[in-house]
Design a protein around this motif. Structure first.
Motif, PDB file in Angstrom:
ATOM      1  N   GLY A 275      34.020  40.797  25.249  1.00 57.63           N
ATOM      2  CA  GLY A 275      35.363  40.339  25.564  1.00 57.63           C
ATOM      3  C   GLY A 275      35.312  39.211  26.589  1.00 57.63           C
ATOM      4  N   LYS A 276      36.437  38.973  27.268  1.00 55.22           N
ATOM      5  CA  LYS A 276      36.515  37.862  28.224  1.00 55.22           C
ATOM      6  C   LYS A 276      37.334  38.279  29.436  1.00 55.22           C
ATOM      7  N   ILE A 277      36.869  37.838  30.616  1.00 52.87           N
ATOM      8  CA  ILE A 277      37.596  38.026  31.869  1.00 52.87           C
ATOM      9  C   ILE A 277      38.036  36.646  32.374  1.00 52.87           C
ATOM     10  N   THR A 278      39.297  36.527  32.709  1.00 49.38           N
ATOM     11  CA  THR A 278      39.829  35.295  33.271  1.00 49.38           C
ATOM     12  C   THR A 278      40.410  35.599  34.642  1.00 49.38           C
ATOM     13  N   SER A 279      39.955  34.846  35.638  1.00 49.59           N
ATOM     14  CA  SER A 279      40.473  35.056  36.997  1.00 49.59           C
ATOM     15  C   SER A 279      41.806  34.335  37.156  1.00 49.59           C
ATOM     16  N   LEU A 280      42.674  34.940  37.936  1.00 50.15           N
ATOM     17  CA  LEU A 280      43.976  34.339  38.220  1.00 50.15           C
ATOM     18  C   LEU A 280      43.868  33.487  39.481  1.00 50.15           C
ATOM     19  N   GLN A 281      44.968  33.213  40.145  1.00 49.20           N
ATOM     20  CA  GLN A 281      44.958  32.285  41.273  1.00 49.20           C
ATOM     21  C   GLN A 281      44.866  32.976  42.624  1.00 49.20           C
TER      22      GLN A 281
END
Length: 907
Positions: free
Chosen positions: A198-204
């Motif tokens: 899968g994929k992990i995307t960091s927020l701000q």
């Protein structure tokens, strides 16, 4: 008659050639033992042992008699077995169960007729026999900058940490810190696959984000974390250069920089004013300097800035330590120090050393300074000595740090200023400062860049593994100097070798995905995979390598385990075979759910199998049945199950010798006596007999009856040995021969002789036939008996010299007068006592037969007959007869004559 028996000496009946299955362990046959399966979990069903017999080539041999085989276990704490089993007559194997008592390895031994064989059985406990799966998660980095993405893999691992094939669909439920990241994962690890990505995307926002994964199918749970770092200022950096000044120096420099929360240089997101506070007094600075608000302005996009601070030190011997504090809105404050000391005059140039200092860490594309001073070996600061020339400064990596200008020592300054400019390469640069005649000094400056400084090759599992579709995945991920996932500033291409594929990491993205097939890795094994940046202005520093082992297949396998590879080809013959689940290292794999196993045969006409069997949840194996089709040949049996690697084995259907044996009715053959040979074989078997010439066949069966027997009845005619060979044939068997051989005991029998005339009347001048019949004691006609005839008072016309097949001989005679005829015959033949038969045929008489009217016969006086007999009148004419009859001559025996005489006398 009295019979005589002559006993032949020294020879008894033997079987010259018996088939191999008469005594199965003779003539190179062997007892065998196998255990199916031979590695089991202690919770599995009981394994089965097979005891069977083969010839020297391994072909099965059918037992022609019951065989009792003894069994014993070497370690009853592991496994125990019954004391004996019987291979029944007509079978080629027998089976039984092994009782499992505990974990370990035991040996089962079988013995028969002096032969001993053994086989091992290994019993594993639950932890050894079944891979205890646990859920595992893997990421390319432990931290990432805000606004970046990276892959995340999830898989099942064994106790060694190796990934294993999912035995069935394993649902995955993911929970995570939604304030910091967004995680997108597949909802399951598909059956037959090694992993899911899968994929992990960091927020701000920055912080430590948690991730929790639940594998619902196996009740496993795992949690991990990833650090999200904001790429923005978090705290201040403050540095005084040089760190030591004297009254001779008229100024110094303060550097204010920005750091992120990890301590790495950070760019100003907007113009930032850093206020500087100090404890300096008018002793060192002019009043207007002290009264001004000391502010260092960092422009947007810069990592930091310098400010020159003037000094006005009146007392050359004044010494102090000055503290400086920096503060800016929203940032963590920081403090630094500068030493004010007296400047010494060097007594000797030889004791001085060059000293250089600068900022330890700085960002890309930044301006900074370094200072060069003179100190002795104790660190005491000295003013510029006489003769000191303009210093030199050299950078070890001009792409990361470039020297733009080198100042000179002022008339009264203790330091020279070096202007520096960082590039876009990250590196720990060594900066060297040198003064002719005074040596050199160096310091290190860590240049960091927000551009990707390196890459890592991310493998979803420890080694290169291939999912059920035969493909695998690798990822090239961009990292900064702090091993954090970063974005690409521009499009970057990577060549992945030896796979031979090129993929882009687009600007603003963090990784490239390589999906490839097994054949793209060549022979596999241990190899190095390299990601090489390619294209115009490619950054060679982004090249990275990964040493891996390419594993062909470590999936659990559904394995066929036969007791033996040959099955007797008789139609309907059955053999048991096990089908077992094995893990990647060959240990039993206990099914986590019922496993349906499909089975096929490449040639079901030769060998067929159950089409489907089920391995129950919690077990590692089950058994199936293999069926012979009744013909010789071979077939491949294949077992397959969803999510398991399939397996195949070859099984042969072999012919065995037709069971064939002979049982005689007599312990020894005897001449002229029935000998019955009973054949025992398979019903329907066709028989071909080979007999000696000196026997007479009474009865001969050419096919074995439904009760498994056939008979040959012969009579030995001579004392020569009787050798009878019979060959049996039947579909599904090799043709087989068996030979009976016996000496012949000569037995003297009596002959019975009976003389019988063809007619009870003899007519002089006509041919009469006398028949003799010769039989033995049981009334059986005897052929070939010699006949010696003696005849008196008659002419012999012909006679038989020997009896025919019916024991018959004949004599032809002719009489000319009325005399009695004496006939005798002597019968003789080897093996029989001579016998004589005789008879007397009386002389014939003339008798007048007259048919008259009834009244005439009633009136004849008796003395008319008396006159006719006494006088010997041959014929009397009676004219009064209404009809005449011819004369006939018949033989009167003595009793008839006597009776007639009595009548005459009485009259």
């Amino acid at each position: 008659m009295i019979g005589k028996y002559i006993v032949a000496l020294g020879i008894s009946m033997i079987l010259l050639a018996q088939v191999a299955n008469a005594q199965v362990l003779d003539s190179g046959n062997f007892i065998r033992l196998s255990i199916v399966p031979n590695i089991v979990d202690k919770e599995d069903p009981l394994p089965t042992f097979f005891v069977y017999v083969t010839d020297s080539r391994g072909n099965p041999v059918i037992a022609s008699e019951d065989l009792e085989v003894s069994l014993v276990s070497s370690d009853s704490s592991v496994a125990s077995v019954r004391s004996s089993v019987i291979i029944s007559k007509g079978e080629y194997f027998t089976t039984g169960k092994i009782q499992i008592n505990g974990a370990g390895t035991g040996e089962i031994k079988a013995s028969y007729g002096g032969q001993r064989v053994s086989a091992e059985v290994t019993v594993l406990d639950v932890s050894e026999a079944t891979e205890e799966f646990s859920l595992a998660v893997r990421m390319p980095a432990a931290s990432m900058l805000t606004g970046t993405s990276m892959p995340i893999s999830v898989f099942l691992s064994n106790s060694d940490g190796d990934a294993v094939v999912a035995p069935f669909d394993v649902p995955i439920q993911v929970q995570y810190d939604q304030n910091l990241i967004k995680a997108v994962l597949p909802d399951k690890i598909s059956a037959g696959s090694i992993y899911a990505v899968g994929k992990i995307t960091s927020l701000q926002k920055s912080g430590n984000a948690w991730i929790r994964l639940d594998a619902l199918g196996i009740e496993q749970q795992i949690a991990t974390s990833v650090k999200v770092a904001a790429d923005k200022p978090y705290s201040l950096l403050l540095k005084a250069l040089p760190g030591n000044v004297t009254a001779l120096d008229r100024s110094f420099y303060l550097y204010a920089g920005l750091l992120d929360e990890t301590g790495a240089p950070a760019k100003a997101e907007e113009d930032t004013n850093v206020k500087i506070y100090s404890n300096m007094t008018t002793n060192v600075a002019r009043q207007e300097v002290l009264e001004e608000s000391l502010v260092i302005r960092i422009a947007k996009g810069d990592f930091g800035s310098f400010k020159t601070v003037p000094l006005d030190i009146i007392d050359p011997d004044y010494e102090a330590v000055f503290a400086f504090s920096a503060a800016a809105e929203g940032l963590q404050p920081v403090q630094t120090y500068m030493n004010l000391t007296s400047a010494e005059t060097a007594p000797s140039i030889s004791i001085l050393r060059t000293f250089i200092e600068s900022i330890s860490t700085v960002g890309e594309d930044s301006k900074l300074i370094a200072t060069i001073q003179f100190k002795d070996e104790n660190g005491t600061l000295y003013a510029r000595p006489p003769g000191a020339q303009t210093p030199e400064a050299i950078s070890s990596n001009i792409q990361a740090l470039q020297v733009t200008n080198v100042g000179f020592f002022g008339g009264s300054h203790t330091y020279a200023l070096v202007d520096l400019k960082t590039g876009f390469k990250s590196d720990t640069v060594r900066l060297v400062g040198a003064v002719a005649g005074f040596g050199s000094a160096n310091t290190t400056i860590n240049v960091v860049t927000k551009q990707p400084s390196k890459t890592t090759i991310f493998n979803p599992v420890n080694d290169v593994r291939f999912n059920s579709d035969g493909r695998s995945d690798l990822y090239v991920v961009l990292l900064d100097d702090s091993d954090r996932v970063v974005k690409a500033e521009k499009n970057t291409q990577f060549l992945l070798t030896p796979i031979g594929e090129i993929q882009d990491i687009a600007g603003g993205q963090s990784y490239a995905h390589f999906d490839f097939a097994r054949k793209q890795l060549g022979q596999g094994g241990n190899l190095t995979i390299t990601a090489i940046p390619v294209g115009v202005e490619s950054d060679v520093d982004l090249e990275s390598s990964l040493s891996v082992e390419v594993k062909e297949d470590s999936a659990a396998t559904v394995q066929l385990i036969p007791a033996f590879r040959d099955i007797v080809s008789l139609k309907g013959t059955q053999q048991i075979m096990a089908v077992q689940l094995l893990d990647s290292v060959g240990n039993p794999y206990r099914a986590l759910a019922d496993v349906s196993v499909s089975l096929t045969s490449s040639d079901p006409d030769i060998i067929d199998v159950d089409q489907q069997v089920k391995i129950a949840k919690g077990s590692s194996y089950t058994v199936l049945t293999v069926y012979a089709g009744g013909m010789e040949g071979a077939a491949t049996i294949t077992a397959s199950a969803t999510n398991f690697a399939s397996s195949s084995i070859g099984v042969k259907s072999v012919l065995v010798p037709l069971p064939l044996s002979i049982t005689p009715s007599l312990p020894k053959a005897e001449t002229n006596r029935d000998l019955t040979l009973t054949v025992n074989s398979e019903p329907g078997a066709k028989l071909t007999w080979k007999l000696p010439a000196q026997v007479k066949v009474v009865e001969m069966d050419e096919e074995v009856a439904a009760d498994g027997t056939a008979e040959l009845v012969v009579i030995p005619l001579t004392p020569e040995d009787v050798i009878v060979e019979v060959e049996g044939r039947k579909s599904g068997y090799f043709a087989n021969k068996v030979t009976y051989s016996s000496g012949v005991e000569v037995v003297v029998q009596n002959l019975q002789v009976q003389l019988v005339p063809y007619s009870d009347q003899l007519v002089p001048g006509e041919v009469s036939t006398i028949e003799v019949k010769v039989t033995d004691d049981r009334g059986t006609p005897v052929e070939g008996v010699g006949l010696e005839w003696t005849v008196t008072n008659a002419e012999t016309l012909s006679m038989s010299a020997k009896s025919d097949a019916n024991g018959i001989g004949t004599l032809e005679i002719m009489t000319q007068d009325m005399s009695d005829v004496n006939i005798s015959v002597k019968a003789s033949k080897n093996g029989f006592a001579e016998a004589t038969g005789s008879t007397i045929v009386a002389a014939p008489v003339i008798e007048k037969e007259v048919q008259e009217e009834e009244e005439f016969f009633q009136g004849i006086p008796s003395w008319y007959l008396y006159i006719g007999l006494v006088g010997g009148v041959a014929a009397v004419a009676f004219m009064r007869f209404t009809s005449m009859k011819k004369f006939s001559i018949r033989k009167l025996d003595s009793s008839q004559q006597s009776n007639d005489s009595d009548k005459v006398n009485q009259t």
